[in-house]
Design a protein around this motif. Structure first.
Motif, mmCIF file in Angstrom:
data_model
loop_
_atom_site.group_PDB
_atom_site.id
_atom_site.type_symbol
_atom_site.label_atom_id
_atom_site.label_comp_id
_atom_site.label_asym_id
_atom_site.label_seq_id
_atom_site.Cartn_x
_atom_site.Cartn_y
_atom_site.Cartn_z
ATOM 1 N N LYS A 1 0.834 -1.204 0.000
ATOM 2 C CA LYS A 1 0.000 0.000 0.000
ATOM 3 C C LYS A 1 0.868 1.253 0.000
ATOM 4 C CE LYS A 1 -3.411 2.399 2.791
ATOM 5 N NZ LYS A 1 -4.118 2.423 4.066
ATOM 6 N N GLU A 2 1.934 1.229 0.766
ATOM 7 C CA GLU A 2 2.835 2.389 0.846
ATOM 8 C C GLU A 2 3.563 2.617 -0.480
ATOM 9 O OE1 GLU A 2 3.182 4.534 3.516
ATOM 10 O OE2 GLU A 2 1.450 3.444 4.259
ATOM 11 N N ILE A 3 3.984 1.555 -1.124
ATOM 12 C CA ILE A 3 4.636 1.678 -2.433
ATOM 13 C C ILE A 3 3.646 2.218 -3.453
ATOM 14 C CG2 ILE A 3 5.701 0.384 -4.327
ATOM 15 C CD1 ILE A 3 6.958 -1.439 -2.227
ATOM 16 N N PHE A 4 2.398 1.736 -3.393
ATOM 17 C CA PHE A 4 1.369 2.213 -4.321
ATOM 18 C C PHE A 4 1.082 3.706 -4.102
ATOM 19 C CE2 PHE A 4 -3.119 2.796 -5.560
ATOM 20 C CZ PHE A 4 -2.996 2.496 -6.906
ATOM 21 N N ILE A 5 1.039 4.132 -2.857
ATOM 22 C CA ILE A 5 0.834 5.558 -2.565
ATOM 23 C C ILE A 5 1.992 6.376 -3.135
ATOM 24 C CG2 ILE A 5 0.771 7.267 -0.694
ATOM 25 C CD1 ILE A 5 -0.813 5.194 0.943
ATOM 26 N N GLY A 6 3.211 5.886 -2.986
ATOM 27 C CA GLY A 6 4.369 6.555 -3.551
ATOM 28 C C GLY A 6 4.302 6.633 -5.065
ATOM 29 N N MET A 7 3.792 5.567 -5.683
ATOM 30 C CA MET A 7 3.649 5.570 -7.139
ATOM 31 C C MET A 7 2.610 6.594 -7.580
ATOM 32 S SD MET A 7 3.904 1.480 -7.882
ATOM 33 C CE MET A 7 3.609 1.603 -9.625
ATOM 34 N N LEU A 8 1.507 6.698 -6.835
ATOM 35 C CA LEU A 8 0.491 7.702 -7.155
ATOM 36 C C LEU A 8 1.033 9.116 -7.005
ATOM 37 C CD1 LEU A 8 -2.774 6.246 -5.562
ATOM 38 C CD2 LEU A 8 -2.167 6.383 -7.970
ATOM 39 N N VAL A 9 1.784 9.347 -5.943
ATOM 40 C CA VAL A 9 2.387 10.664 -5.735
ATOM 41 C C VAL A 9 3.387 10.966 -6.849
ATOM 42 C CG1 VAL A 9 3.900 12.001 -4.202
ATOM 43 C CG2 VAL A 9 2.008 10.701 -3.249
ATOM 44 N N GLY A 10 4.160 9.965 -7.255
ATOM 45 C CA GLY A 10 5.113 10.143 -8.349
ATOM 46 C C GLY A 10 4.421 10.470 -9.667
ATOM 47 N N CYS A 11 3.319 9.787 -9.942
ATOM 48 C CA CYS A 11 2.556 10.086 -11.173
ATOM 49 C C CYS A 11 1.973 11.490 -11.122
ATOM 50 C CB CYS A 11 1.447 9.066 -11.368
ATOM 51 S SG CYS A 11 2.002 7.484 -11.953
ATOM 52 N N ALA A 12 1.399 11.845 -9.973
ATOM 53 C CA ALA A 12 0.809 13.180 -9.834
ATOM 54 C C ALA A 12 1.872 14.262 -9.966
ATOM 55 C CB ALA A 12 0.089 13.292 -8.498
ATOM 56 N N ALA A 13 3.030 14.041 -9.342
ATOM 57 C CA ALA A 13 4.115 15.029 -9.440
ATOM 58 C C ALA A 13 4.607 15.150 -10.869
ATOM 59 C CB ALA A 13 5.268 14.635 -8.510
ATOM 60 N N ASN A 14 4.661 14.038 -11.587
ATOM 61 C CA ASN A 14 5.103 14.084 -12.974
ATOM 62 C C ASN A 14 4.091 14.821 -13.850
ATOM 63 O OD1 ASN A 14 6.682 13.681 -15.184
ATOM 64 N ND2 ASN A 14 6.089 11.569 -15.466
ATOM 65 N N ILE A 15 2.819 14.589 -13.630
ATOM 66 C CA ILE A 15 1.794 15.281 -14.418
ATOM 67 C C ILE A 15 1.816 16.774 -14.138
ATOM 68 C CG2 ILE A 15 -0.712 15.538 -14.692
ATOM 69 C CD1 ILE A 15 -0.859 12.456 -14.309
ATOM 70 N N ILE A 16 1.926 17.136 -12.871
ATOM 71 C CA ILE A 16 2.006 18.558 -12.517
ATOM 72 C C ILE A 16 3.261 19.187 -13.110
ATOM 73 C CG2 ILE A 16 2.301 20.168 -10.579
ATOM 74 C CD1 ILE A 16 0.481 18.254 -8.958
ATOM 75 N N GLY A 17 4.378 18.462 -13.048
ATOM 76 C CA GLY A 17 5.620 18.961 -13.638
ATOM 77 C C GLY A 17 5.524 19.116 -15.141
ATOM 78 N N LEU A 18 4.840 18.185 -15.798
ATOM 79 C CA LEU A 18 4.636 18.272 -17.247
ATOM 80 C C LEU A 18 3.795 19.494 -17.600
ATOM 81 C CD1 LEU A 18 4.879 17.053 -20.104
ATOM 82 C CD2 LEU A 18 2.854 15.692 -19.560
ATOM 83 N N ILE A 19 2.751 19.724 -16.834
ATOM 84 C CA ILE A 19 1.900 20.900 -17.072
ATOM 85 C C ILE A 19 2.692 22.185 -16.854
ATOM 86 C CG2 ILE A 19 -0.118 22.173 -16.209
ATOM 87 C CD1 ILE A 19 -1.404 19.398 -15.679
ATOM 88 N N LEU A 20 3.489 22.228 -15.780
ATOM 89 C CA LEU A 20 4.312 23.417 -15.520
ATOM 90 C C LEU A 20 5.343 23.640 -16.621
ATOM 91 C CD1 LEU A 20 4.979 23.197 -11.681
ATOM 92 C CD2 LEU A 20 3.639 24.923 -12.890
ATOM 93 N N ALA A 21 6.005 22.568 -17.048
ATOM 94 C CA ALA A 21 7.017 22.699 -18.100
ATOM 95 C C ALA A 21 6.385 23.149 -19.412
ATOM 96 C CB ALA A 21 7.754 21.369 -18.287
ATOM 97 N N ALA A 22 5.231 22.592 -19.736
ATOM 98 C CA ALA A 22 4.558 22.985 -20.976
ATOM 99 C C ALA A 22 4.077 24.425 -20.909
ATOM 100 C CB ALA A 22 3.385 22.048 -21.256
ATOM 101 N N THR A 23 3.624 24.841 -19.744
ATOM 102 C CA THR A 23 3.150 26.219 -19.584
ATOM 103 C C THR A 23 4.303 27.211 -19.644
ATOM 104 O OG1 THR A 23 1.324 25.418 -18.220
ATOM 105 C CG2 THR A 23 1.820 27.761 -18.113
#
Length: 93
Positions: free
Chosen positions: A3-25
């Motif tokens: 469960k903890e690894i899965f939470i980390g994976m979700l946070v990693g995906c969310a951080a990557n998506i937010i970073g992609l949006i910021l970089a594109a903007t």
């Protein structure tokens, strides 16, 4: 543990998506997100843009390490490695 690894994976995906949006903007020159992504795909630098988005995973990783949540940090690291492999394969084809 899983469960903890899965939470980390979700946070990693969310951080990557937010970073992609910021970089594109920030690098988009005033265009909207979808236009930047489409032009990046056509011009062949979408992989670089995704890699720039993964920089936020670094912050999430170190926050989890500082809080001694090693399994969550492992999930973020796993997503970061998957993104690196994806961009490598994307660059080849």
């Amino acid at each position: 543990m899983k469960k903890e690894i899965f939470i980390g994976m979700l946070v990693g995906c969310a951080a990557n998506i937010i970073g992609l949006i910021l970089a594109a903007t920030l690098l988009g020159g005033g265009d909207d997100f979808t236009t930047v992504i489409k032009s990046a795909a056509l011009e062949g630098f979408l992989g670089k843009l995704i890699s720039l988005g993964a920089i936020l995973n670094l912050g999430a990783f170190f926050i989890f390490i500082k809080k001694k949540q090693d399994y969550r940090a492992r999930g973020v690291l796993l997503i970061t490695v998957c993104i690196a492999v994806f961009t490598f394969v994307f660059k080849l084809f």
